[in-house]
Design an enzyme around this catalytic site. Structure first.
Site, PDB file in Angstrom:
ATOM      1  N   SER A 689      38.841  67.811 -38.066  1.00  0.00           N
ATOM      2  CA  SER A 689      37.401  68.044 -37.914  1.00  0.00           C
ATOM      3  C   SER A 689      36.582  66.757 -37.823  1.00  0.00           C
ATOM      4  O   SER A 689      35.376  66.824 -37.560  1.00  0.00           O
ATOM      5  CB  SER A 689      36.871  68.899 -39.067  1.00  0.00           C
ATOM      6  OG  SER A 689      36.989  68.217 -40.301  1.00  0.00           O
ATOM      7  N   LYS A 732      30.350  72.277 -45.961  1.00  0.00           N
ATOM      8  CA  LYS A 732      29.947  71.053 -45.282  1.00  0.00           C
ATOM      9  C   LYS A 732      28.429  70.973 -45.123  1.00  0.00           C
ATOM     10  O   LYS A 732      27.838  69.890 -45.285  1.00  0.00           O
ATOM     11  CB  LYS A 732      30.632  70.988 -43.916  1.00  0.00           C
ATOM     12  CG  LYS A 732      32.144  70.787 -44.001  1.00  0.00           C
ATOM     13  CD  LYS A 732      32.794  70.788 -42.624  1.00  0.00           C
ATOM     14  CE  LYS A 732      34.295  70.562 -42.740  1.00  0.00           C
ATOM     15  NZ  LYS A 732      34.966  70.572 -41.424  1.00  0.00           N
TER      16      LYS A 732
END
Length: 814
Positions: A689, A732
């Site tokens: 990611s 996140k």
């Protein structure tokens, strides 16, 4: 050297060399004595037998395999010494097999293998017997005597064997007959077959007979002692029964009888299932025949006590008022709406369907978000008892299923112990830290939990100690874990995963006000009138002294504040009723621990802010890139995993392929070395990611454009410039909000995941959903920055071309 078998005259007429079919056998050795049947099933072996039968002599060579597991043996798989036999009779049996009766003729050795394709054929050399030595008679007498002793010690050997041993006069034949009937491994029998001198072979057989006699004598001795013990036990039982009859006639009370009657009543009161009750009475009957001093007596008594104390038919009444349950859940915990909704759904269905099986829930989230305390709240809301077992570090399967009663000190496993502790068959059963189960040579506890956590099987869970079924279908199992990835797949499949992300700043404030601050005051003997905590101070504790997904660290900080206040009041330095201001907080706890460093860290080209998921919640991740003169090398540091290293390679390849569009001179990739670093080098990092952050940092470095310090990003990349979806979006986004980020770049396919993000966070952040890397760079660097880089590259190339034209060509030399 070797002998011919005098039991068959045909052996005397064997030529010195024979070319005959060869049959490979497994797990046995054929000696050149007597006639006996063998079964033939392998295709090569059947062809060898049929080939031998087609000849006039019907000779066949039989050689043992070195490895019995070999299905299609080659010549190298067979021993070199075997036996020449004559086929007396062959009968076909069902299953494409043969039953062959053979007569052993002579030992033989392989001289040469022949190629016949369908079966094994060899040229073999039979061996003639050597003349008997002078002491052969003495060895034969010893052999007969030892063989007779074995016949006498072994009841399973028929009496006719004694006559056979006495009737043989040939030393070699006697040794072979005895050897063929010894219970020894095939390799030892092969050694005897390869011992051609009769004298030496007889000595080996005598040594084996002596060893066999010692084993038989020891076995008979043990059997005699066991029989004596059994006779003694039978005598004690007979006398004990007589004593009972005498006491009954005299009207005396037997204390043991009273004990048994009480156990009978306990078994009846427990209202066990029929099969369990039968097992309990059977054990009680067995126990009544034992002496109270016997070790087994205590084992049986403990077992019956366990059966009587388990809640076979005791069920606590559920609180089926959904509104009241919702009030209790809201009273104990702030937020966590998804978990509360699932519990209320279960309660509603339970109200409509009385025989509903209990769900298997697994709460997954970072430490300190309230997973275990939520399970306690669930038990209170349902009106059920709660049992908790810690599974962290459990490595022995017996801790779940218990030990069998054959072991000294055996006990049931944690599941049955928990049910006994609960006192009802429908508690809330908390399996804490299920992701930290281990496994070693003692078994795999996670495999033992498969039955426990399967609603189709757990109505008949069997503990090794109890050895009877216990119904766990009414239990509400709630497991907790930090990371679902370490839970074995089959076990994870049986549970309903409910993810609990970290708390927002507002949620932490509410939790601190409603629960933590009050609890800390009570724990330290303080009240609200004695110490006041303003909102500004609480905000500073959350932002500057903690940086976590949960509230465990926040509680520690508040407890430290309470301790400082308690000391000040107890020492008389301050009067009760003072306020903890933000300035006083720094005096108490020292300099702040955490600060928002995003603007500082991204103030130079080559630094970009990424978002990462960890077991403790979301984190921001800085990617730093720098360049120096070199030869196009690439250095990666920061404890990066293989996947993350591959992301850097993909980023570099993409940037180089798009160098002109990005305003980057392609020569830079050959004349410069790049170094990519991810700070906090002691912490291992991996995952795809961070791909978009890698490309942004390297592009920023090579174009000289600074990354917007308020932008953070996450997403996987491909070589063709696509941005792929990632996981952990909520964690996140919360990490970005904690760090002071204003704009978040997410893959377009993660748009749906924003539903889980609280509204107050979404209102304070700006989201850009991207599907191409060009969109990422436009937002992070600005489209003007990329255009300026292209202009500078075009100007640079024009200047280089002009300089090249102005340079005079070298004059030719003569």
């Amino acid at each position: 050297m070797s002998f011919e078998n005098p039991t068959d005259p045909a052996s005397a007429n064997l030529p010195s060399v024979l070319e005959i079919p060869v049959l490979a056998i497994r797990n046995t050795v054929i000696f050149p004595v007597l006639a006996f049947p063998i079964n033939v099933g392998r295709s090569k072996s059947i062809k060898a037998v049929e080939e031998a039968l087609a000849t006039e002599e019907k000779y066949l060579g039989i050689f043992a395999q070195r490895d019995p597991k070999t299905e299609d043996p080659e010549p190298s798989d067979l021993y070199q010494v075997g036996t020449v036999v004559k086929i007396l009779k062959m009968v076909k049996v069902p299953g494409n097999k043969l039953n062959v009766i053979i007569q052993g003729l002579s030992r033989a050795r392989i001289r040469q293998w022949k190629d016949d394709g369908g079966h094994l054929v060899a040229e073999i050399e039979p061996y003639k017997p050597e003349p008997a030595s002078r002491d052969a008679e003495e060895l034969m007498d010893t052999l007969r005597e030892l063989a007779q002793k074995i016949i006498d010690l072994s009841p399973q050997i028929p009496a006719e064997a004694s006559f056979l041993v006495r009737s043989i006069d040939e030393p070699g034949v006697l040794a072979d007959i005895v050897a063929s009937n010894l219970s020894i491994p095939p390799d030892e029998k092969q050694d005897l077959l390869e011992t051609f001198p009769t004298h030496e072979r007889m000595q080996k057989v005598i040594a084996l007979l002596n060893k066999e006699i010692q084993v038989l004598e020891l076995s008979n001795k043990i059997q005699t002692e066991v029989k004596g013990e059994m006779d003694k036990a039978q005598r004690e039982y007979f006398l004990r029964e007589q004593l009972k009859a005498i006491q009954k006639e005299l009207g005396e009370v037997d204390e043991r009888q009273e004990e048994f009657e009480e156990l009978k009543r306990s078994i009846k009161r427990a209202r066990m299932p029929k099969d369990v009750e039968e097992a309990a009475f059977k054990e009680l009957k067995r126990m009544s025949r034992m002496s109270p001093g016997a070790a087994e007596y205590t084992v049986s008594r403990t077992y019956i006590d366990w059966l009587c104390e388990l809640p076979w038919s005791i069920t606590s009444k559920d609180r089926l008022d959904v509104n009241e349950a919702e009030r209790i859940l809201d009273e104990d915990h702030y937020g966590l709406e998804k978990v509360k909704q699932r519990i209320l759904e279960f309660l509603a269905v339970r109200k409509l369907k009385q025989d509903m099986k209990g769900p298997i829930l697994c709460l997954v989230g970072p430490p300190g978000v309230g997973k275990t305390s939520l399970a306690k709240s669930v038990a209170r809301a349902l009106g059920r008892k709660m049992v908790r077992i810690a599974l962290g570090g459990v490595r022995d399967e017996a801790e779940i299923r218990g030990h069998r009663r054959t072991y000294i000190g055996s006990m049931p496993g944690k599941i049955i112990k928990g049910m006994k502790k609960a006192g009802s068959n429908n508690p809330v059963f908390v399996l804490d830290e299920i992701d930290k189960l281990g496994a070693d040579y003692r078994g795999d506890p996670s495999s033992a939990l498969l039955e426990v956590l399967d609603p189709e099987q757990n109505d008949s869970f069997t503990d090794h100690y109890l050895d009877v079924s216990f119904d766990l279908s009414k239990v509400l199992f709630v497991a907790t874990a930090n990371v679902p990835d370490t839970i074995p797949g089959p076990l994870r499949d049986r549970m309903e995963i409910i993810r609990i992300a970290g708390y927002t700043h507002q949620e932490k404030t509410q939790i601190a006000r409603r629960y933590l601050w009050k609890e800390c005051l009570d724990d330290h003997g303080l009240t609200d009138d004695m110490v006041t905590l303003p909102d500004a101070t609480l905000d500073k504790v959350i932002e500057s002294y903690t940086q976590e997904a949960g509230v465990r660290g926040l509680k520690r900080e508040l407890a430290a504040v309470c301790r400082w206040c308690a000391r000040e009041i107890a020492a008389g330095k301050r009067e009760p009723g003072f306020e903890v201001s933000p300035e006083l907080l720094e005096e108490m706890r020292g300099p702040i621990h955490y600060w928002k460093e995003v603007a500082e860290r991204t103030a130079v080209p080559g630094v970009a802010t990424g978002l990462a998921w960890t077991a403790t919640g979301g984190e921001i991740l800085f990617i730093e890139a720098t360049k120096m003169k070199g030869k196009g090398g690439m250095t990666l540091t920061g404890s990066l995993g293989d996947v993350m290293k591959e992301s850097v390679s993909v980023a570099r390849s993409y940037i180089r392929s798009m160098a002109d569009e990005l305003g980057i001179d392609d020569k830079d990739f050959e004349s410069l070395d790049l170094h990519v670093h991810v700070p906090s080098g002691a912490i291992p990092k991996d995952g795809p990611s961070a791909g978009v952050t890698m490309i942004t940092a390297i592009t920023s470095l090579l174009t000289g454009a600074k990354v917007d310090p308020t932008v953070a990003m996450t997403g996987e990349i491909t070589l063709r410039g696509a941005v792929l979806p990632i996981g952990g979006v909520k964690e996140k986004v919360l990490a970005a909000h904690r760090a002071g980020i204003k704009t978040v770049l997410l893959p377009d396919k993660n748009r749906k995941d924003l539903v889980e993000v609280p509204d107050e966070i979404k209102n304070e952040l700006s989201f850009h959903f991207v599907s191409r890397l060009e969109e990422v760079l436009d937002v992070a660097l600005g489209s003007d920055a990329i255009a300026s880089a292209r202009s500078r590259l075009a100007l640079k190339r024009q200047q280089e071309a002009a300089a090249k034209e102005a340079t005079p060509a070298p004059s030719p030399q003569a």
